[in-house]
Design an enzyme around this catalytic site. Structure first.
Site, PDB file in Angstrom:
ATOM      1  N   ARG A 129     -88.486  -3.020 -41.156  1.00 26.27           N
ATOM      2  CA  ARG A 129     -87.885  -4.353 -41.099  1.00 26.27           C
ATOM      3  C   ARG A 129     -86.626  -4.443 -41.950  1.00 26.27           C
ATOM      4  O   ARG A 129     -85.886  -5.412 -41.869  1.00 26.27           O
ATOM      5  CB  ARG A 129     -88.898  -5.407 -41.591  1.00 26.27           C
TER       6      ARG A 129
ATOM      7  N   LYS B   9     -68.875  -4.410 -26.902  1.00 21.12           N
ATOM      8  CA  LYS B   9     -70.320  -4.176 -26.722  1.00 21.12           C
ATOM      9  C   LYS B   9     -70.550  -3.192 -25.580  1.00 21.12           C
ATOM     10  O   LYS B   9     -71.359  -2.293 -25.686  1.00 21.12           O
ATOM     11  CB  LYS B   9     -71.073  -5.488 -26.408  1.00 21.12           C
TER      12      LYS B   9
ATOM     13  N   ASN C 249     -91.747 -14.732 -47.720  1.00 19.68           N
ATOM     14  CA  ASN C 249     -90.718 -14.385 -46.751  1.00 19.68           C
ATOM     15  C   ASN C 249     -90.124 -15.709 -46.282  1.00 19.68           C
ATOM     16  O   ASN C 249     -90.860 -16.591 -45.843  1.00 19.68           O
ATOM     17  CB  ASN C 249     -91.370 -13.635 -45.579  1.00 19.68           C
ATOM     18  N   GLY C 250     -88.808 -15.888 -46.397  1.00 20.41           N
ATOM     19  CA  GLY C 250     -88.188 -17.136 -45.964  1.00 20.41           C
ATOM     20  C   GLY C 250     -87.244 -17.672 -47.017  1.00 20.41           C
ATOM     21  O   GLY C 250     -86.837 -16.959 -47.932  1.00 20.41           O
TER      22      GLY C 250
ATOM     23  N   LYS D 278     -74.212   2.669 -37.952  1.00 20.54           N
ATOM     24  CA  LYS D 278     -74.420   1.251 -38.248  1.00 20.54           C
ATOM     25  C   LYS D 278     -73.502   0.799 -39.370  1.00 20.54           C
ATOM     26  O   LYS D 278     -72.949  -0.291 -39.346  1.00 20.54           O
ATOM     27  CB  LYS D 278     -75.897   1.030 -38.641  1.00 20.54           C
TER      28      LYS D 278
ATOM     29  N   CYS E 209     -88.117  -9.700 -44.959  1.00 21.86           N
ATOM     30  CA  CYS E 209     -89.123  -9.225 -45.921  1.00 21.86           C
ATOM     31  C   CYS E 209     -90.431  -8.870 -45.202  1.00 21.86           C
ATOM     32  O   CYS E 209     -90.760  -9.432 -44.165  1.00 21.86           O
ATOM     33  CB  CYS E 209     -89.447 -10.323 -46.929  1.00 21.86           C
TER      34      CYS E 209
ATOM     35  N   GLU F 153     -69.504   0.371 -26.581  1.00 24.46           N
ATOM     36  CA  GLU F 153     -70.372   0.953 -27.605  1.00 24.46           C
ATOM     37  C   GLU F 153     -71.662   1.534 -27.039  1.00 24.46           C
ATOM     38  O   GLU F 153     -72.080   2.602 -27.449  1.00 24.46           O
ATOM     39  CB  GLU F 153     -70.761  -0.119 -28.650  1.00 24.46           C
TER      40      GLU F 153
ATOM     41  N   TRP G   7     -86.089  -8.369 -48.656  1.00 23.13           N
ATOM     42  CA  TRP G   7     -84.716  -8.306 -48.171  1.00 23.13           C
ATOM     43  C   TRP G   7     -84.033  -9.525 -48.773  1.00 23.13           C
ATOM     44  O   TRP G   7     -84.321 -10.660 -48.404  1.00 23.13           O
ATOM     45  CB  TRP G   7     -84.701  -8.358 -46.642  1.00 23.13           C
TER      46      TRP G   7
ATOM     47  N   GLU H  13     -65.004  -8.965 -27.899  1.00 19.41           N
ATOM     48  CA  GLU H  13     -66.340  -8.577 -28.335  1.00 19.41           C
ATOM     49  C   GLU H  13     -67.189  -8.119 -27.136  1.00 19.41           C
ATOM     50  O   GLU H  13     -67.949  -7.164 -27.241  1.00 19.41           O
ATOM     51  CB  GLU H  13     -67.003  -9.743 -29.084  1.00 19.41           C
TER      52      GLU H  13
ATOM     53  N   HIS I 197     -49.013  -8.646 -17.823  1.00 20.50           N
ATOM     54  CA  HIS I 197     -48.042  -7.779 -18.499  1.00 20.50           C
ATOM     55  C   HIS I 197     -48.568  -6.357 -18.628  1.00 20.50           C
ATOM     56  O   HIS I 197     -48.210  -5.650 -19.561  1.00 20.50           O
ATOM     57  CB  HIS I 197     -47.690  -8.355 -19.876  1.00 20.50           C
TER      58      HIS I 197
HETATM   59  C1  G6P Z   1     -69.540  -0.183 -37.514  1.00 15.70           C
HETATM   60  C2  G6P Z   1     -70.625  -0.829 -36.676  1.00 15.70           C
HETATM   61  C3  G6P Z   1     -70.099  -2.103 -36.043  1.00 15.70           C
HETATM   62  C4  G6P Z   1     -69.589  -3.044 -37.116  1.00 15.70           C
HETATM   63  C5  G6P Z   1     -68.525  -2.370 -37.991  1.00 15.70           C
HETATM   64  C6  G6P Z   1     -68.204  -3.212 -39.219  1.00 15.70           C
HETATM   65  O1  G6P Z   1     -68.519   0.276 -36.706  1.00 15.70           O
HETATM   66  O2  G6P Z   1     -71.058   0.065 -35.665  1.00 15.70           O
HETATM   67  O3  G6P Z   1     -71.141  -2.750 -35.321  1.00 15.70           O
HETATM   68  O4  G6P Z   1     -69.043  -4.189 -36.517  1.00 15.70           O
HETATM   69  O5  G6P Z   1     -69.014  -1.115 -38.473  1.00 15.70           O
HETATM   70  O6  G6P Z   1     -69.345  -3.277 -40.001  1.00 15.70           O
HETATM   71  P1  G6P Z   1     -69.619  -4.385 -41.097  1.00 15.70           P
HETATM   72  O7  G6P Z   1     -70.935  -3.999 -41.693  1.00 15.70           O
HETATM   73  O8  G6P Z   1     -68.493  -4.287 -42.094  1.00 15.70           O
HETATM   74  O9  G6P Z   1     -69.631  -5.706 -40.415  1.00 15.70           O
END
Ligand code: G6P
Length: 610
Positions: free
Chosen positions: A27, A487, A100-101, A605, A2, A490, A74, A483, A506
């Protein structure tokens, strides 16, 4: 998170507040509102959606006010509706508050206030605080004291501004966990959740600390502790620009969010983890707890990073709660005519709550009769609304496209769910306490890992020209490997694959030569020796090893070219701590290669299309 802005002075406050709110939009928010103190009383406007909708609602009005507060919300407690937007008022509509909080004990406070005759109109934790201040005002007749005394009864985090028609010449502010900064002007004072909303007016600022309460008038400000001790604050000069402020001084949102993790993980655990009882309390799951405990199996579906969190959840849920767990990509689940039995329970994990495939999987599961539950970050998102129940991860807005803090908070919440179910299914209180205290120690461990960023950056520099990377881990750190590889792909556009370490022989072993860096996640756990054998296999083929290993691991230096040391964590919670150096490695690799970290090519995103 927020955004908060307040103004008191000689000028018309509304345009200043709206401009400040616009500055705070970055934000992330889902509704907005203002309260103005005029000679006719309190005027409040609030609206779900974008700031422009609030501006339309306010329209052209004839009044002027020298005192006002504004908030971009938020959502945490209660959906992002007009009604739940801030400011919130007391019964008499004389006090307005923005916050906020999270107030953790708001339900207890709410029941007491209702019993005392207060009419509480929304489901928010913030409105409860407005009524609590009203109650305290009855005794003290002084706004500053009323706010201070109310806060003594509050558990949780807050940054708040309070105004009242009874004392129309002041703004009261208080901080505990959520930042507030006073902007010191000439014949005017401002206060905001960050300096970006202030610097058009003044660069002279005072940062409030936790436990401090401030009183702002047009001409001056004073500060005390919540326990009524005077404190003299120093006025500082802001030297950085707007962009630096928005990113909290970090170069990119992604780096800012990586560094926020001690706090965001704590926010996921806060008020839920019961260390003394060795369990977790998850209000959102209470209505479905019996179903969850009776379920023959749990199905978890998600996409991307959230899918990796799901896989980490499988390891802990199966091992500790002894419930069979199936993890499926949402995009696969929706089209493979999945077999759902009547008692099956599904969890859908999504940061945004808007991913098209995850929503389709939710609808498919529901149509086939499963109980559908969400693990979601964005409050009031489609997934949160359509599921039967669920748990919010409370990570705060995630702006960087590559997910970081949402991932660790998703696993933190899965850990809470595991602990809760495991305790109901035979895990002893003593074991529960050990797990709970290990979980509670994770934010501090994450902070320790963040301190070694320069070491990780140096490793990234060393490897920035390579074209391929392999990430290997076993058990609960197989999802960590996946993961880590995701990263890197990406944001640095280097080809990377994550594999279960033993599976390497394998296939991927064929790729290993002196040009292939291999990241091993190798904590000192029950399968440590097995992973070490896999490392030997890589070494024998001249692969270059980077090891994510524990601080007390003496053997590892003989095997790895580079070692990144992380504190020991209980096995199943390991992915939270062990993924931090991998996020940093990917970030610094991307930086070294000149990639645009916050806007990686081809990625979105939130993927709201199939
Ligand atoms: C997109 C984003 C990823 C995310 C995925 C799932 O590909 O770039 O970073 O993990 O969507 O998104 P969600 O909001 O469902 O976790």
């Amino acid at each position: 998170m927020c955004g908060i802005i307040g103004y008191i002075g000689k000028k018309d406050s509304l345009p200043i507040i709206l401009e400040g709110m616009r500055r705070l939009e970055y934000r992330g928010y889902d509704s907005a509102g203002v309260a103005l103190v005029t000679d006719k009383g309190l005027t409040v406007f609030k609206k779900a959606g974008k700031l422009s909708e609030l501006v339309n609602l306010i329209g052209v009005n004839g009044f002027r006010s020298n005192l006002g507060i504004g908030h971009t919300r938020w959502a945490t407690h209660g959906e992002p509706t007009d009604q739940n937007a801030h400011p919130h008022c007391d019964c008499a509509n004389e006090i307005a508050i923005i916050h906020n909080g999270i107030i953790e004990n708001y339900l207890t406070l709410k029941r007491k206030l209702q019993a005392d005759g207060h009419t509480i109109r929304t489901v928010t934790d913030t409105e409860v605080l407005a009524h609590l201040i009203e109650e305290m005002y009855k005794h003290s007749g002084d706004l500053f004291t009323a706010v201070r005394k109310a806060l003594l009864k509050v558990e949780g985090a807050y940054g708040i501004l309070v105004v009242s028609t009874r004392e129309p010449d002041k703004i009261i502010a208080a901080r505990n966990g959520s930042p507030l900064v006073i902007g010191v002007g000439e014949g005017e004072n401002l206060i905001a959740s960050d300096a970006s909303a202030l610097i058009d007016h003044t660069r002279r600022v005072v940062y409030l600390e936790d436990g401090e309460v401030a009183c702002l008038s047009a001409e001056s400000f004073s500060t005390k502790t919540i326990h009524d001790e005077e404190i003299i604050k120093e006025v500082e000069e802001i030297t950085f620009d707007l962009e630096q402020i928005e990113k909290g001084g970090f170069e990119h949102f992604m780096l800012k969010e990586i560094h926020e993790q001690p706090e965001s993980i704590y926010n996921s655990l806060r008020g839920r983890l019961q260390v003394d009882q060795g369990t977790a309390k998850l209000g959102g799951l209470e209505p479905v707890l019996a179903k969850l405990l009776a379920a023959p199996r749990i199905i978890i579906t998600a996409c991307g990073t959230s899918w990796h969190a799901a896989l980490a959840g499988k390891y802990m849920l199966e091992q500790l709660a002894r419930i069979p767990v199936e993890v499926d990509y949402a995009s696969e689940f929706r089209y493979r005519n999945p077999i759902i039995r009547p008692d099956d329970v599904m969890f859908l994990i999504s940061q945004s709550g808007e991913t098209a495939d995850t929503l389709a999987a939710l609808r498919e599961g529901r149509a086939k009769g499963a109980t559908v539950l969400g693990i979601v970050n964005v409050v009031g998102s489609t997934l949160a609304r359509e599921t039967d129940a669920g748990v919010y991860i409370h990570a705060g807005p995630e702006i960087g496209v590559a997910s970081t803090k949402a991932f660790t908070s998703q696993i933190a919440v899965l850990s809470l769910i595991t602990l809760l179910l495991a305790r109901h299914r035979g895990l002893s209180a003593e074991q529960g306490r050990l797990l709970a205290s290990d979980l509670m120690s994770i934010p501090a461990k994450v902070s320790k890992v963040l301190e070694i960023s320069p070491h990780i950056r140096a490793i990234a520099e060393e490897f920035k020209h390579v074209r391929n990377f392999l990430y290997l881990g076993r058990g609960s750190n197989f999802p960590t490997a996946l993961e880590g590889a995701l990263k890197l792909k990406e944001i640095s556009y280097i080809h990377a694959e994550g594999y279960p370490a033993a599976e390497m022989k394998h296939g991927p072993i064929a790729l290993i030569d002196e040009d292939m860096p291999v990241v091993f996640i190798v904590p000192k756990d029950a399968i440590y020796d097995k992973v070490v054998s896999n490392m030997q296999e890589v070494r024998a083929r001249k692969g270059r090893i980077i090891a994510i290993a524990n601080e007390d691991d003496k053997e590892i230096d003989a095997l790895a070219e580079y070692v990144i040391r992380v504190p020991r964590t209980y096995n199943f919670f390991g992915p939270i701590v062990n993924s931090i150096p991998l996020q940093l490695l990917a970030y610094y690799m991307a930086l070294a290669r000149g990639a645009d970290v916050d806007q990686p090519r081809n990625l979105a995103k939130s993927v709201t299309v199939e």
